[in-house]
Design a protein around this motif. Structure first.
Motif, PDB file in Angstrom:
ATOM      1  N   LEU A 169      49.314  43.301  88.657  1.00  0.00           N
ATOM      2  CA  LEU A 169      50.145  44.457  88.080  1.00  0.00           C
ATOM      3  C   LEU A 169      51.487  44.148  88.310  1.00  0.00           C
ATOM      4  CD1 LEU A 169      48.042  47.638  89.261  1.00  0.00           C
ATOM      5  CD2 LEU A 169      48.315  46.915  86.980  1.00  0.00           C
ATOM      6  N   GLY A 170      52.032  43.188  89.074  1.00  0.00           N
ATOM      7  CA  GLY A 170      53.341  42.653  89.202  1.00  0.00           C
ATOM      8  C   GLY A 170      54.019  43.440  90.351  1.00  0.00           C
ATOM      9  N   ILE A 171      53.216  43.999  91.094  1.00  0.00           N
ATOM     10  CA  ILE A 171      53.999  44.888  91.950  1.00  0.00           C
ATOM     11  C   ILE A 171      54.322  44.089  93.325  1.00  0.00           C
ATOM     12  CG2 ILE A 171      53.334  46.665  93.877  1.00  0.00           C
ATOM     13  CD1 ILE A 171      51.497  48.004  91.798  1.00  0.00           C
ATOM     14  N   THR A 172      55.296  44.082  93.780  1.00  0.00           N
ATOM     15  CA  THR A 172      55.791  43.192  95.024  1.00  0.00           C
ATOM     16  C   THR A 172      55.188  43.956  96.329  1.00  0.00           C
ATOM     17  OG1 THR A 172      57.869  42.493  93.791  1.00  0.00           O
ATOM     18  CG2 THR A 172      57.772  42.100  96.148  1.00  0.00           C
ATOM     19  N   PRO A 173      54.393  43.233  96.993  1.00  0.00           N
ATOM     20  CA  PRO A 173      54.140  44.071  98.107  1.00  0.00           C
ATOM     21  C   PRO A 173      55.026  44.253  99.065  1.00  0.00           C
ATOM     22  CG  PRO A 173      52.476  42.157  97.528  1.00  0.00           C
ATOM     23  CD  PRO A 173      53.689  41.892  96.571  1.00  0.00           C
ATOM     24  N   ASP A 174      54.932  45.440  99.716  1.00  0.00           N
ATOM     25  CA  ASP A 174      55.898  45.684 100.640  1.00  0.00           C
ATOM     26  C   ASP A 174      55.607  44.946 101.846  1.00  0.00           C
ATOM     27  OD1 ASP A 174      56.040  47.798 103.156  1.00  0.00           O
ATOM     28  OD2 ASP A 174      57.791  48.359 102.081  1.00  0.00           O
ATOM     29  N   GLU A 175      56.887  44.402 102.688  1.00  0.00           N
ATOM     30  CA  GLU A 175      56.155  43.517 103.845  1.00  0.00           C
ATOM     31  C   GLU A 175      55.589  44.226 104.963  1.00  0.00           C
ATOM     32  OE1 GLU A 175      59.723  41.019 104.836  1.00  0.00           O
ATOM     33  OE2 GLU A 175      59.864  40.184 103.041  1.00  0.00           O
ATOM     34  N   ARG A 176      56.460  45.325 105.182  1.00  0.00           N
ATOM     35  CA  ARG A 176      55.865  45.927 106.490  1.00  0.00           C
ATOM     36  C   ARG A 176      54.574  46.630 106.276  1.00  0.00           C
ATOM     37  NH1 ARG A 176      59.196  51.021 108.079  1.00  0.00           N
ATOM     38  NH2 ARG A 176      57.669  51.981 109.227  1.00  0.00           N
ATOM     39  N   THR A 177      54.400  47.629 105.145  1.00  0.00           N
ATOM     40  CA  THR A 177      53.182  48.275 104.719  1.00  0.00           C
ATOM     41  C   THR A 177      52.080  47.387 104.488  1.00  0.00           C
ATOM     42  OG1 THR A 177      54.548  49.995 104.040  1.00  0.00           O
ATOM     43  CG2 THR A 177      52.347  50.170 103.650  1.00  0.00           C
ATOM     44  N   THR A 178      52.057  46.399 103.577  1.00  0.00           N
ATOM     45  CA  THR A 178      51.362  45.672 103.193  1.00  0.00           C
ATOM     46  C   THR A 178      50.908  44.685 104.002  1.00  0.00           C
ATOM     47  OG1 THR A 178      52.070  45.754 100.877  1.00  0.00           O
ATOM     48  CG2 THR A 178      50.316  44.287 101.234  1.00  0.00           C
ATOM     49  N   CYS A 179      51.627  44.132 104.657  1.00  0.00           N
ATOM     50  CA  CYS A 179      51.334  43.017 105.911  1.00  0.00           C
ATOM     51  C   CYS A 179      50.599  43.903 106.965  1.00  0.00           C
ATOM     52  CB  CYS A 179      52.555  42.282 106.396  1.00  0.00           C
ATOM     53  SG  CYS A 179      53.174  41.119 105.344  1.00  0.00           S
TER      54      CYS A 179
END
Length: 90
Positions: A59-69
């Protein structure tokens, strides 16, 4: 609604809300998809965790570092050892 169903590990209900959302032309954001990943992880559905993460990228969504990781690391600690190979793409 997806977050509520995800917290309760109601996979079928969470997927139904997502389907309805997409059919109504609303694209899920990172928080909706992370909620689903958490739901799938709690339900021991590793394949769905991987598929949903792939969807984030598609979807071209850039994963949020804090939340996603944080979410992915949490899911990896709950994943059976023999299924960890499925998560190599993270």
């Amino acid at each position: 609604m997806i977050t509520i169903f995800s917290c309760c590990v109601k996979v079928v209900e969470a997927k139904a809300v997502l389907k309805e959302m997409v059919e109504s032309a609303f694209q899920p954001n990172i928080y909706v998809l992370i909620s689903l990943i958490q739901c799938y992880g709690k339900a021991d559905r590793t394949d769905d965790v991987v598929t949903t993460f792939d969807r984030i990228i598609e979807l071209g969504i850039t994963p949020d570092e804090r939340t996603t990781c944080g979410c992915l690391l949490n899911m990896m600690t709950q994943t059976p050892r023999e299924e960890l190979g499925l998560m190599e793409t993270f």
